[in-house]
Design a protein around this motif. Structure first.
Motif, PDB file in Angstrom:
ATOM      1  N   UNK A 117       0.860  -1.185   0.000  1.00 26.84           N
ATOM      2  CA  UNK A 117       0.000   0.000   0.000  1.00 26.84           C
ATOM      3  C   UNK A 117       0.896   1.235   0.000  1.00 26.84           C
ATOM      4  N   UNK A 118       0.609   2.181  -0.892  1.00 26.54           N
ATOM      5  CA  UNK A 118       1.375   3.428  -0.929  1.00 26.54           C
ATOM      6  C   UNK A 118       0.499   4.510  -1.551  1.00 26.54           C
ATOM      7  N   UNK A 119       0.978   5.744  -1.437  1.00 27.22           N
ATOM      8  CA  UNK A 119       0.191   6.862  -1.954  1.00 27.22           C
ATOM      9  C   UNK A 119       0.613   7.125  -3.383  1.00 27.22           C
ATOM     10  N   UNK A 120      -0.272   6.852  -4.345  1.00 25.30           N
ATOM     11  CA  UNK A 120       0.026   7.023  -5.758  1.00 25.30           C
ATOM     12  C   UNK A 120      -0.832   8.169  -6.271  1.00 25.30           C
ATOM     13  N   UNK A 138      -4.291   6.550  -1.677  1.00 24.42           N
ATOM     14  CA  UNK A 138      -3.761   5.267  -1.226  1.00 24.42           C
ATOM     15  C   UNK A 138      -4.213   4.145  -2.160  1.00 24.42           C
ATOM     16  N   UNK A 139      -3.212   3.418  -2.691  1.00 21.14           N
ATOM     17  CA  UNK A 139      -3.489   2.319  -3.603  1.00 21.14           C
ATOM     18  C   UNK A 139      -2.488   1.201  -3.333  1.00 21.14           C
ATOM     19  N   UNK A 140      -2.805  -0.011  -3.797  1.00 23.05           N
ATOM     20  CA  UNK A 140      -1.804  -1.067  -3.823  1.00 23.05           C
ATOM     21  C   UNK A 140      -1.021  -0.907  -5.119  1.00 23.05           C
ATOM     22  N   UNK A 141       0.321  -0.869  -5.030  1.00 21.74           N
ATOM     23  CA  UNK A 141       1.141  -0.704  -6.233  1.00 21.74           C
ATOM     24  C   UNK A 141       0.908  -1.852  -7.206  1.00 21.74           C
ATOM     25  N   UNK A 142       0.592  -3.044  -6.667  1.00 21.85           N
ATOM     26  CA  UNK A 142       0.415  -4.225  -7.520  1.00 21.85           C
ATOM     27  C   UNK A 142      -0.953  -4.278  -8.169  1.00 21.85           C
ATOM     28  N   UNK A 169     -10.799  -8.068   4.317  1.00 21.95           N
ATOM     29  CA  UNK A 169      -9.669  -7.198   4.659  1.00 21.95           C
ATOM     30  C   UNK A 169      -8.337  -7.944   4.571  1.00 21.95           C
ATOM     31  N   UNK A 170      -7.328  -7.273   3.978  1.00 20.05           N
ATOM     32  CA  UNK A 170      -5.990  -7.852   3.872  1.00 20.05           C
ATOM     33  C   UNK A 170      -4.981  -7.085   4.723  1.00 20.05           C
ATOM     34  N   UNK A 171      -5.447  -6.185   5.566  1.00 22.01           N
ATOM     35  CA  UNK A 171      -4.593  -5.438   6.504  1.00 22.01           C
ATOM     36  C   UNK A 171      -3.457  -4.691   5.801  1.00 22.01           C
ATOM     37  N   UNK A 172      -3.774  -4.015   4.699  1.00 21.28           N
ATOM     38  CA  UNK A 172      -2.740  -3.285   3.962  1.00 21.28           C
ATOM     39  C   UNK A 172      -2.541  -1.882   4.522  1.00 21.28           C
ATOM     40  N   UNK A 173      -3.481  -1.422   5.358  1.00 19.49           N
ATOM     41  CA  UNK A 173      -3.425  -0.093   5.991  1.00 19.49           C
ATOM     42  C   UNK A 173      -3.755   1.053   5.039  1.00 19.49           C
ATOM     43  N   UNK A 174      -4.237   0.743   3.838  1.00 22.47           N
ATOM     44  CA  UNK A 174      -4.620   1.817   2.918  1.00 22.47           C
ATOM     45  C   UNK A 174      -5.746   2.658   3.506  1.00 22.47           C
ATOM     46  N   UNK A 175      -6.691   2.017   4.197  1.00 24.20           N
ATOM     47  CA  UNK A 175      -7.822   2.760   4.753  1.00 24.20           C
ATOM     48  C   UNK A 175      -7.371   3.621   5.941  1.00 24.20           C
ATOM     49  N   UNK A 176      -6.708   2.971   6.905  1.00 27.02           N
ATOM     50  CA  UNK A 176      -6.327   3.687   8.120  1.00 27.02           C
ATOM     51  C   UNK A 176      -5.437   4.881   7.800  1.00 27.02           C
ATOM     52  N   UNK A 179      -8.494  -1.365  -1.333  1.00 21.44           N
ATOM     53  CA  UNK A 179      -8.258  -2.097  -2.587  1.00 21.44           C
ATOM     54  C   UNK A 179      -9.156  -3.320  -2.727  1.00 21.44           C
ATOM     55  N   UNK A 180      -9.830  -3.711  -1.645  1.00 29.11           N
ATOM     56  CA  UNK A 180     -10.728  -4.858  -1.684  1.00 29.11           C
ATOM     57  C   UNK A 180     -12.180  -4.413  -1.841  1.00 29.11           C
ATOM     58  N   UNK A 181     -12.414  -3.136  -1.953  1.00 31.90           N
ATOM     59  CA  UNK A 181     -13.775  -2.640  -2.157  1.00 31.90           C
ATOM     60  C   UNK A 181     -14.682  -2.786  -0.951  1.00 31.90           C
ATOM     61  N   UNK A 182     -14.097  -2.903   0.244  1.00 35.29           N
ATOM     62  CA  UNK A 182     -14.919  -2.995   1.455  1.00 35.29           C
ATOM     63  C   UNK A 182     -15.591  -1.646   1.705  1.00 35.29           C
ATOM     64  N   UNK A 183     -16.885  -1.682   2.047  1.00 35.74           N
ATOM     65  CA  UNK A 183     -17.596  -0.445   2.382  1.00 35.74           C
ATOM     66  C   UNK A 183     -17.252  -0.097   3.828  1.00 35.74           C
TER      67      UNK A 183
END
Lengths: 143, 254
Positions: free
Chosen positions: B82-85, B89-93, B166-173, B233-237
């Motif tokens: 997870x990084x700021x693109x 916040x997005x997953x680079x992959x 949730x994959x705990x990537x921290x993009x949301x937090x 990135x998982x589309x969780x509401x």
């Protein structure tokens, strides 16, 4: 919240944290939700300072009516008149967006429609200001 | 498929697969050298179907081996990158070049609100500490039924399906303006993972978790900016899940 122990970087950490805040990255590009929150904060703080002054000048009536009249009299100029448009604009946005936040929190479908609700707030704000601003400015500049 | 269709699609596909130069501006920070983070430009040859992670690989492997970032599975499951693109916040992959405006440089930087360690790596420990605090595991004191399994209806399973992703990537937090300024706030990810068990019919400790989240630094810090829902990135509401936890606390029941 224990930090990993025995790492080399540990000693540097407190200093780093301070420095990190000094150079901010890019502005986070949020959507309607974030900007409505930013506007809500700004208008909220602005209204707070207005109320502070408003309570103080209204309290002058307890000193003497003359003092009250003198202070209120200084507000009767075009600069304050334009400021009042800003004040009403801030209050109207804060009020309508406050209703939106209540819907987001308490209406089960609120989170799904939050973007539309934001544009409803903007629409209601425009309508209210269109009704208020011309009438108010005519009063300000014709007296 | 008929032959003409195949022939017609070949030039279009070739057009699509031409590589071009993409400029990445990466926020670098080496704690042993730098006092403050600095921006650095890199030019890479990319195909439209490549991902930001491929660009980072190309830089690290061919241009500057000191570029530091986390990645593991590289397929949007492990939650490492997870990084700021471009300010989000997005997953680079999971971020494809063709989905970005490559006429301008692409800004890449670490996620916000967690202590920066090096380049794109932050200290995730405060994030995981909040996660542990909500007790994200099944708590059941009763014995399972005769079949040794804790049976659940399809509807009961559906109730918390969204928050199991949730994959705990921290993009949301790390997209949350409240979390940036108040590191004590549990943050969206911890609440999402509490939600996953609070609304699980097999779990018996909902009231404990609701108690934990009914804290000054719990769900009431949420100001519904919806950055988290947009960043996931998982589309969780995410904001919806937080709102449901708020409702459960107010009503005193799940």
């Amino acid at each position: 919240m224990s930090a990993p122990t025995g790492t080399l970087a540990e000693g540097h950490r407190p200093a780093q944290k301070k420095k990190k805040s000094a150079v901010a990255g890019t502005l986070y590009r949020g959507n309607e939700g974030m900007w409505s929150w930013v506007l809500h904060r700004i208008t909220g703080v602005a209204i707070f300072f207005f109320l502070l002054v408003h309570i103080l000048d209204t309290a002058l009536i307890r000193v003497t009516p003359e003092a009250y009249n003198a202070v209120i009299g200084t507000y009767q100029n075009p600069i304050m008149g334009i400021g009042e448009v800003g004040l009403v604009g801030a209050i109207v946005f804060h009020a309508f967006n406050g209703l939106r936040i209540i819907l987001v929190d308490y209406w089960s479908k609120g989170t799904a429609y939050q973007k539309y609700l934001f544009y409803v707030v903007i629409g209601l704000w425009v309508v209210t200001m269109l009704a208020f601003a011309p009438r108010h400015l005519i009063n300000v500049f014709s007296h | 498929m008929s032959t003409p269709t195949v022939e017609a699609s070949v030039p279009a596909a070739a057009e699509e697969h031409r590589s071009f130069t993409v400029t990445l501006i990466i926020r670098r920070f080496d704690p042993e050298v730098d006092d403050e983070p600095r921006w650095q430009d890199f030019d890479v040859q990319m195909y439209p179907t490549d991902r930001i992670l491929d660009a980072l690989h190309q830089i690290k492997w061919d241009q500057d081996g000191s570029l530091t970032f986390r990645r593991s599975c590289a397929h949007g499951i492990c939650g490492s990158d997870a990084m700021r693109i471009n300010g989000r916040n997005r997953l680079a992959c999971k971020t494809l070049i063709k989905d970005l405006d490559i006429s301008k440089p692409i800004y890449v930087e670490a996620i916000k609100g967690l202590p920066l360690e090096k380049d794109l790596i932050v200290d995730m420990e405060p994030f995981f500490a909040s996660y542990r605090d909500v007790q994200p595991f099944l708590i059941a004191n009763s014995q399972p039924g005769a079949g040794k399994e804790r049976v659940q209806t399809i509807a009961d399973r559906e109730r918390f399906d969204d928050t199991t992703k949730c994959i705990l990537c921290a993009a949301c937090t790390s997209s949350c303006p409240v979390f940036w300024t108040d590191g004590q706030y549990f943050g969206p990810a911890a609440i999402v993972n509490a939600h996953r068990f609070i609304f699980d019919s097999r779990d018996e400790a909902s009231s404990v978790r609701l108690d934990i989240l009914n804290d000054k630094e719990g769900v009431w810090r949420c100001r519904t900016t919806f950055n988290c829902s947009e960043a996931c990135p998982r589309g969780i509401q995410v904001t919806k899940a937080i709102a449901e936890v708020k409702q459960a606390i107010v009503r005193g029941k799940v």
